[in-house]
Motif scaffolding. Structure first.
Motif, PDB file in Angstrom:
ATOM      1  N   GLN A   1      -5.636   7.289   2.268  1.00 53.73           N
ATOM      2  CA  GLN A   1      -4.854   7.074   1.046  1.00 53.73           C
ATOM      3  C   GLN A   1      -5.406   7.956  -0.070  1.00 53.73           C
ATOM      4  OE1 GLN A   1      -2.322   4.784   0.961  1.00 53.73           O
ATOM      5  NE2 GLN A   1      -2.709   4.130   3.063  1.00 53.73           N
ATOM      6  N   ARG A   2      -4.569   8.219  -1.056  1.00 51.93           N
ATOM      7  CA  ARG A   2      -5.032   9.005  -2.197  1.00 51.93           C
ATOM      8  C   ARG A   2      -6.169   8.266  -2.914  1.00 51.93           C
ATOM      9  NH1 ARG A   2      -2.716  13.289  -4.705  1.00 51.93           N
ATOM     10  NH2 ARG A   2      -0.767  13.054  -3.567  1.00 51.93           N
TER      11      ARG A   2
ATOM     12  N   ILE B   1      -1.808   9.990   2.426  1.00 55.26           N
ATOM     13  CA  ILE B   1      -1.584  11.423   2.211  1.00 55.26           C
ATOM     14  C   ILE B   1      -1.903  12.223   3.474  1.00 55.26           C
ATOM     15  CG2 ILE B   1      -1.787  11.510  -0.306  1.00 55.26           C
ATOM     16  CD1 ILE B   1      -4.673  12.301  -0.023  1.00 55.26           C
TER      17      ILE B   1
ATOM     18  N   GLU C   1      -9.053   7.594  -1.803  1.00 57.26           N
ATOM     19  CA  GLU C   1      -9.935   6.856  -0.909  1.00 57.26           C
ATOM     20  C   GLU C   1     -11.128   7.723  -0.492  1.00 57.26           C
ATOM     21  OE1 GLU C   1      -8.784   3.804   2.575  1.00 57.26           O
ATOM     22  OE2 GLU C   1      -8.086   5.851   2.814  1.00 57.26           O
TER      23      GLU C   1
ATOM     24  N   ARG D   1      -2.327  11.476   7.755  1.00 56.35           N
ATOM     25  CA  ARG D   1      -2.324  10.489   8.842  1.00 56.35           C
ATOM     26  C   ARG D   1      -2.461  11.205  10.186  1.00 56.35           C
ATOM     27  NH1 ARG D   1       0.483   5.455   9.669  1.00 56.35           N
ATOM     28  NH2 ARG D   1       1.885   5.776   7.913  1.00 56.35           N
TER      29      ARG D   1
ATOM     30  N   MET E   1       0.836  -1.205   0.000  1.00 51.31           N
ATOM     31  CA  MET E   1       0.000   0.000   0.000  1.00 51.31           C
ATOM     32  C   MET E   1       0.876   1.261   0.000  1.00 51.31           C
ATOM     33  SD  MET E   1      -3.051   0.846   2.658  1.00 51.31           S
ATOM     34  CE  MET E   1      -4.533   0.049   2.084  1.00 51.31           C
ATOM     35  N   SER E   2       0.444   2.307  -0.747  1.00 44.14           N
ATOM     36  CA  SER E   2       1.261   3.523  -0.817  1.00 44.14           C
ATOM     37  C   SER E   2       1.157   4.305   0.498  1.00 44.14           C
ATOM     38  CB  SER E   2       0.793   4.370  -1.988  1.00 44.14           C
ATOM     39  OG  SER E   2      -0.557   4.725  -1.770  1.00 44.14           O
ATOM     40  N   GLU E   3       2.025   5.307   0.600  1.00 43.36           N
ATOM     41  CA  GLU E   3       2.032   6.159   1.804  1.00 43.36           C
ATOM     42  C   GLU E   3       0.704   6.903   1.922  1.00 43.36           C
ATOM     43  OE1 GLU E   3       4.348   7.636   4.378  1.00 43.36           O
ATOM     44  OE2 GLU E   3       4.644   5.474   4.195  1.00 43.36           O
TER      45      GLU E   3
ATOM     46  N   THR F   1     -10.043  12.351  -3.401  1.00 42.18           N
ATOM     47  CA  THR F   1     -10.034  11.778  -2.059  1.00 42.18           C
ATOM     48  C   THR F   1     -11.113  12.495  -1.247  1.00 42.18           C
ATOM     49  OG1 THR F   1      -7.659  11.595  -2.340  1.00 42.18           O
ATOM     50  CG2 THR F   1      -8.511  11.214  -0.128  1.00 42.18           C
TER      51      THR F   1
ATOM     52  N   SER G   1      -5.845   7.011   8.846  1.00 43.17           N
ATOM     53  CA  SER G   1      -4.943   7.280   7.728  1.00 43.17           C
ATOM     54  C   SER G   1      -5.771   7.270   6.456  1.00 43.17           C
ATOM     55  CB  SER G   1      -3.815   6.254   7.679  1.00 43.17           C
ATOM     56  OG  SER G   1      -4.316   5.026   7.245  1.00 43.17           O
TER      57      SER G   1
END
Lengths: 253, 236
Positions: free
Chosen positions: B37-38, B5, B40, B7, B1-3, B185, B35
């Motif tokens: 994610q882009r 954006i 989401e 958190r 999973m990516s970092e 997002t 958290s």
């Protein structure tokens, strides 16, 4: 980002002035009529009734009141601007210097109209334009920095202590008399006057009167000192607003 | 999973209860972690006063946390606010410009979109009249038409999905769903299960300023409703 903020400040200023015009029947005329009535009152009380005037008291008073009114309206409007915009500040993230800046700009536009009228009155009453008018630009620029600086500091503090609203008008009244707006400070003993000159407004009013009444160049070293004080105060005001911004949104509604 | 954006780790936000020297602070958010994610779409559920709106404004960067950690990638976040900065004596056109600038648009971008704003708002000739002559519904229509022009990386929606009369509600709801489905997002605060189901991929339940559960929409809504029916959870 910076350009966007400049656009926001300029358009908000236009919006402020336009809305102000729409709020009364006489609209823009009040920009001139209200200060003129104010000046007439002071002239009536101090020159006609109490006869405290010296020679050339009318230009002395008009120049003093014009420069003073600029400072006072910026503090009165811009000083409360962050406090008044708290509901908006809770909705959107913006650098809060925008709000006092809009009021300062709007009051500066009004000031320039009054200044133009003042110049016409001065020319008609035997104080024609002269070469030292060139120095008006730096004098007004320094006053603008001082006005902005003082407004920022007040605007930063009022949201945290809204009670200050009840004090500020009284303080401004005292500052007006201590700044030599209505009475000349020349009668003071030199030792005491030096203390009064710590007030940047005293130097700015002196400079304005020197140029407009006596065709004299301002005292450049005094003006430089005021510029430095104003810049330092401006930095303080900007710092305070930035530093206190997280606290404003957490104040009770 | 990516970092992620955005958190939040154990974030707390305290407000001043009163303007009094030494007045106690109350914690609108006690301990929230999430958290994002882009791309989401996160739904936030919770009862009134649970801290949902404070959470949205914290994500937007309007409120700074008093404790915990918030990390945000360089993304633009917009809280969907209607009628932002409206001035009653100005025309709809001028207010559209003012509101758009406050929402972060450049002047030329707004000028390009003024025709679209005018058309979407269905204000006709009223667009050049002072908004003090508008009904509340008309003001909402103008506000929505401006707000929908902004294209942030992260769109934060607090309940508002549709405004105005039935017809405009349909139109504004459709425009917002189109924006949501275009890959933006989204963090969406709602009371309505149906909307959270329809819009979100994931959900977060917060209660008394604490995150209780983060996971699939079905699981979180089930746990949230189960807790509402037990006397202990319903007591605060």
């Amino acid at each position: 980002m910076r350009l966007h903020l400049i656009e926001l400040i300029l358009f908000s200023t236009y919006a402020e002035l336009r809305a102000e015009r729409a709020r009364s029947y006489l609209g823009l005329l009040w920009w001139i009529v209200e200060p003129a009535m104010n000046m007439a009152t002071y002239y009536l009380v101090f020159a006609v009734i109490f006869k405290t005037g010296e020679p050339d008291y009318l230009p002395f008073l008009l120049i003093g009141l014009t420069l003073w009114q600029w400072f006072k309206s910026c503090i009165s409007h811009g000083g409360y601007s962050i406090w008044q915009q708290l509901p908006l500040i809770r909705q959107v993230k913006l650098p809060l210097q925008v709000f006092p800046s809009v009021q300062i700009l709007a009051d500066t536009v009004k000031f320039l109209c009054i200044l133009a009228l003042l110049l016409v009155v001065l020319w008609c009453s035997g104080h024609p334009p002269n070469i030292t008018y060139v120095a008006l630009l730096p004098v007004l620029l320094v006053e603008l920095i001082f006005v902005a600086a003082a407004t920022y500091v007040v605007a930063a503090v009022v949201p945290l202590v809204p009670d200050l609203r009840f004090v500020i008008e009284q303080v401004l009244q005292v500052v007006m008399f201590l700044s030599g707006v209505v009475f000349s400070l020349d009668g003071l003993p030199p030792g005491l006057r030096r203390w009064f000159e710590l007030n940047p407004l005293v130097e700015l009013l002196d400079a304005g009167r020197a140029i407009l009444m006596r065709a004299q160049w301002p005292n450049w070293s005094a003006l430089g000192r005021v510029a430095l004080i104003s810049l330092a105060l401006y930095a303080l005001g900007t710092f305070l607003i930035t530093r206190l911004t997280p606290r404003y949104v957490k104040l009770p509604t | 999973m990516s970092e992620p954006i955005i958190r939040l780790e154990n974030v707390g936000v305290a407000f001043n209860a009163q303007l009094r020297v030494g007045s106690p602070r109350f914690w609108a958010l006690e301990d929230v972690s999430l958290s994002l994610q882009r791309g989401e779409r996160l739904g936030v559920v919770g009862r009134n006063g649970s801290g949902k709106s404070t959470l949205l404004r914290t994500i937007a960067g309007i409120i700074t946390p008093d404790r915990g950690r918030l990390t945000r990638a360089p993304v633009s976040c917009q809280l969907l606010s209607l009628a932002l900065g409206f001035v009653p004596h100005l025309s709809g056109r001028d207010n559209a410009m003012l509101s758009g600038l406050m929402l972060g648009l450049r002047r030329r971008e707004i000028l390009q979109r003024l025709a679209a704003i005018h058309e979407f708002s269905e204000l006709g000739d009223f667009f050049d009249q002072p908004i003090s002559s508008y009904s509340t519904g008309m003001q909402m229509r103008l506000g929505f038409s401006v707000a929908i022009q902004v294209e942030p990386d992260v769109l934060l929606i607090d309940e508002v999905l549709a405004v105005g009369d039935a017809e405009f509600q349909q139109k504004s709801g459709a425009a917002l769903r189109e924006r949501i489905n275009s890959g933006t997002t989204v963090v969406f605060v709602s009371h309505g299960d149906a909307q959270v189901h329809q819009i979100c991929d994931r959900a977060l339940w917060i209660e008394h300023g604490r995150s209780m559960m983060e996971g699939s929409v079905e699981a979180v809504l089930a746990a949230y409703h189960a807790a509402q029916q037990t006397p202990v959870a319903a007591g605060g």
